[in-house]
Design an enzyme around this catalytic site. Structure first.
Site, mmCIF file in Angstrom:
data_model
loop_
_atom_site.group_PDB
_atom_site.id
_atom_site.type_symbol
_atom_site.label_atom_id
_atom_site.label_comp_id
_atom_site.label_asym_id
_atom_site.label_seq_id
_atom_site.Cartn_x
_atom_site.Cartn_y
_atom_site.Cartn_z
ATOM 1 N N GLU A 186 -4.039 7.891 -2.785
ATOM 2 C CA GLU A 186 -5.185 6.899 -2.675
ATOM 3 C C GLU A 186 -5.551 5.827 -3.384
ATOM 4 O O GLU A 186 -4.786 4.246 -3.577
ATOM 5 C CB GLU A 186 -6.226 7.123 -1.388
ATOM 6 C CG GLU A 186 -6.761 5.450 -0.423
ATOM 7 C CD GLU A 186 -5.266 5.924 0.410
ATOM 8 O OE1 GLU A 186 -4.629 6.256 0.360
ATOM 9 O OE2 GLU A 186 -5.408 4.699 1.619
ATOM 10 N N HIS B 27 0.411 -1.327 0.235
ATOM 11 C CA HIS B 27 0.152 0.339 0.447
ATOM 12 C C HIS B 27 0.487 1.013 -0.257
ATOM 13 O O HIS B 27 0.921 2.074 -0.908
ATOM 14 C CB HIS B 27 -0.809 -0.116 0.857
ATOM 15 C CG HIS B 27 -1.370 1.338 0.853
ATOM 16 N ND1 HIS B 27 -3.271 0.982 0.883
ATOM 17 C CD2 HIS B 27 -1.734 1.546 1.742
ATOM 18 C CE1 HIS B 27 -3.907 2.279 1.582
ATOM 19 N NE2 HIS B 27 -2.682 3.080 1.450
ATOM 20 N N GLU B 28 2.054 0.893 0.783
ATOM 21 C CA GLU B 28 2.650 2.675 0.957
ATOM 22 C C GLU B 28 4.002 1.997 -0.401
ATOM 23 O O GLU B 28 4.007 3.867 -0.392
ATOM 24 C CB GLU B 28 3.252 2.770 2.838
ATOM 25 C CG GLU B 28 2.871 2.918 3.574
ATOM 26 C CD GLU B 28 1.309 3.116 3.687
ATOM 27 O OE1 GLU B 28 1.239 3.984 3.016
ATOM 28 O OE2 GLU B 28 0.500 3.175 4.210
ATOM 29 N N HIS C 231 1.819 4.541 -2.581
ATOM 30 C CA HIS C 231 1.947 5.979 -2.974
ATOM 31 C C HIS C 231 3.283 6.724 -3.095
ATOM 32 O O HIS C 231 3.637 7.688 -3.964
ATOM 33 C CB HIS C 231 1.673 6.053 -0.098
ATOM 34 C CG HIS C 231 0.112 6.358 -0.594
ATOM 35 N ND1 HIS C 231 -0.120 6.916 -1.009
ATOM 36 C CD2 HIS C 231 -0.111 5.226 0.208
ATOM 37 C CE1 HIS C 231 -1.631 6.918 -0.110
ATOM 38 N NE2 HIS C 231 -1.465 6.366 0.864
HETATM 39 ZN ZN ZN Z 1 -3.063 5.549 1.820
#
Ligand code: ZN
Length: 509
Positions: A303, A264-265, A268
């Protein structure tokens, strides 16, 4: 020096101060011993004050006046003109917020967050309620100061998701609920335990970290300009595209926590590392309101990238068909009698649950809608603070069919409201919806993308995302990015189709 050069130098100074604040925050959340908290607070407050004085002062107005005259005849679509236009827009907003209000909020937030954290521990909503009331009153004041035509929520959500309003979100949520609630019912009706529980084993932390980083690098995360650390509340943070850091947290049994947290990170981080280096220290990578992840255009746009890499790639069957054997090399005993199919189904379990951050792809957005609807009610006065636990539990029952046994696992679970962060929740759901539109557009534009993904080759996907989204930094709004890539505004259909297809397969519906 031209007026534009003066403008660039002025913003570069602001960018340097804001990035320094970010480094201190990264340090506080990953390295700092507890004893450093108080002096770190002073350092952050001083730098924040300097940043605010630098940007909100009259000098910025003079610089903007001069540069606007100088570029008046330039292409309105160019990066230069967009940089000036955005800076003016944020300057006018920042100027409307009285300094006393900002100071009151800054002083109250840490106290309120502390009270919230104790209240959560003690399951004692009543002790937190007066602080929440004060943060809410300040948020309402801020909405009045910024101004809005329809709903106070519109003024606050602008900080995080400039393309959204209370009205547009209500439409979005109704469309999502119409698809999600029946899908969830079908899943719950077909739910049966898996053949094996893979999370009863222990997975060594150093191996979890090594596998996560291996995949992050395969996705394209550049460790020359990045690093991975541990944090209790994982996050990504960047200090220009040249230094983009991620964090995760480990559970000794529940392997998905650290792995998907890392992916997830990483999503980003790929956004931040992919910003065109020529935009470094310019208005198109500078966070004027102190809220956005720096490089991206909105919370939702950012996101969309973490969700795309974590869920649509990292939790896909194609991904585990390629990478399961490699994971089993790290954990030969734990995964001895598992296979890619079981692993794929194990990391895509859907279950109505109490805690947002632990929710699966189908129920996650219901957690968000509940929060956003409550925020809107708090801001327009249709919901009172003291009624929150009751309203929270009723909505949980309505959307997820469960009632929290206590407020700790109910209304007290998130930190956001205690710090006055009203308006930040919609970005999570907007991001989910956007991610499916972007991925559909990539599939349309990149021939052979499915084959590449099935081989574990992510270069063509990353290349498309970089050239269509990441490199622009904050130049285009979320809506403009969607229009330029998918040809339409925010649409729920691609996202609902993605969920429908995936979970029909996972649960053999
Ligand atoms: Zn996030």
């Amino acid at each position: 020096m031209t007026a534009y050069q003066q403008f660039e130098a002025h913003i570069a100074t602001l960018s340097d101060i804001l990035n320094s604040i970010s480094i201190l925050k990264w340090d506080a959340r990953t390295q700092m011993p507890p004893g450093g908290a108080q002096t770190r607070g002073y350092q952050l407050a001083t730098l924040s004050r300097l940043a605010n004085e630098h940007f909100a002062g009259d000098k910025t107005a003079r610089i903007l006046d001069a540069v606007e005259a100088e570029i008046a005849n330039e292409d309105p679509d160019s990066y230069r003109v967009r940089a000036v236009r955005q800076t003016r827009e944020y300057y006018e907003i920042v100027r409307r917020i009285p300094a006393e209000l900002t100071a009151k909020k800054a002083a109250l937030a840490p106290i309120s967050e502390h009270v919230w954290s104790e209240a959560r521990q003690n399951n004692d909503f009543a002790s937190f309620a007066p602080y929440l009331q004060q943060m809410l009153d300040l948020a309402k004041e801020q909405a009045q100061a910024i101004g809005y035509s329809n709903h106070p929520f519109d003024a606050l959500v602008f900080e995080y998701e400039p393309s959204a309003t209370a009205a547009s979100l209500r439409v979005l949520f109704d469309q999502l609920k119409a698809g999600l609630l029946p899908l969830l019912q079908r899943i719950v009706a077909n739910d049966k335990p898996l053949e094996k529980d893979l999370w009863q084993h222990e997975y060594e932390q150093d191996k979890q970290k090594a596998f996560g980083l291996e995949i992050a690098q395969r996705f394209g995360y550049d460790l020359n300009r990045g690093r991975l650390d541990i944090a209790p509340h994982p996050f990504e943070i960047s200090f220009t595209c040249n230094d983009v850091r991620i964090t995760t947290r480990y559970h000794k049994n529940f392997l998905p926590m650290a792995l998907f947290g890392t992916l997830h990170e990483t999503g980003h981080a790929l956004y931040e590392q992919g910003v065109d280096p020529s935009l470094t220290r310019t208005a198109l990578t500078t966070d004027f309101l102190g809220q956005y992840p720096v490089g991206g255009t909105s919370y939702g746009a950012h996101e969309s990238q973490s969700r795309l890499w974590e869920n649509q790639i990292g939790r896909s069957r194609a991904f585990w068909n390629v990478h399961f054997d490699r994971l089993r090399e790290y954990f030969p005993e734990q995964l001895a009698d598992a296979d890619a199919d079981l692993f794929f189904r194990s990391v895509n379990r859907v279950r109505p649950s109490l805690i947002r951050v632990e929710a699966d792809e189908v129920t996650y957005n219901l957690h968000i809608m509940l929060r956003v609807e409550i925020e809107m009610g708090l801001l327009d006065g249709s919901i009172q603070v003291q009624d929150l636990p009751e309203i929270w539990n009723a909505k949980m029952q309505e959307y997820l069919g469960i009632t929290p046994p206590d407020d700790r696992r109910g209304v007290l679970q998130d930190v956001h409201w205690s710090g006055g962060g009203f308006g930040s929740f919609p970005g999570y759901t907007v991001g989910n919806v956007m991610s499916a539109q972007f991925l559909d557009a990539a599939h349309r534009d990149v021939s052979g993308l499915d084959d590449a993904l099935a081989r574990g080759d992510y270069a063509s996907l990353l290349g498309w995302l970089q050239s269509n989204i990441y490199r622009h930094g904050r130049a285009y709004s979320a809506t403009e990015l969607l229009q330029r890539t998918s040809g339409s505004d925010l649409q729920v259909k691609p996202y609902l189709t993605y969920l429908e297809n995936k979970f029909t397969e996972v649960y053999a519906l």
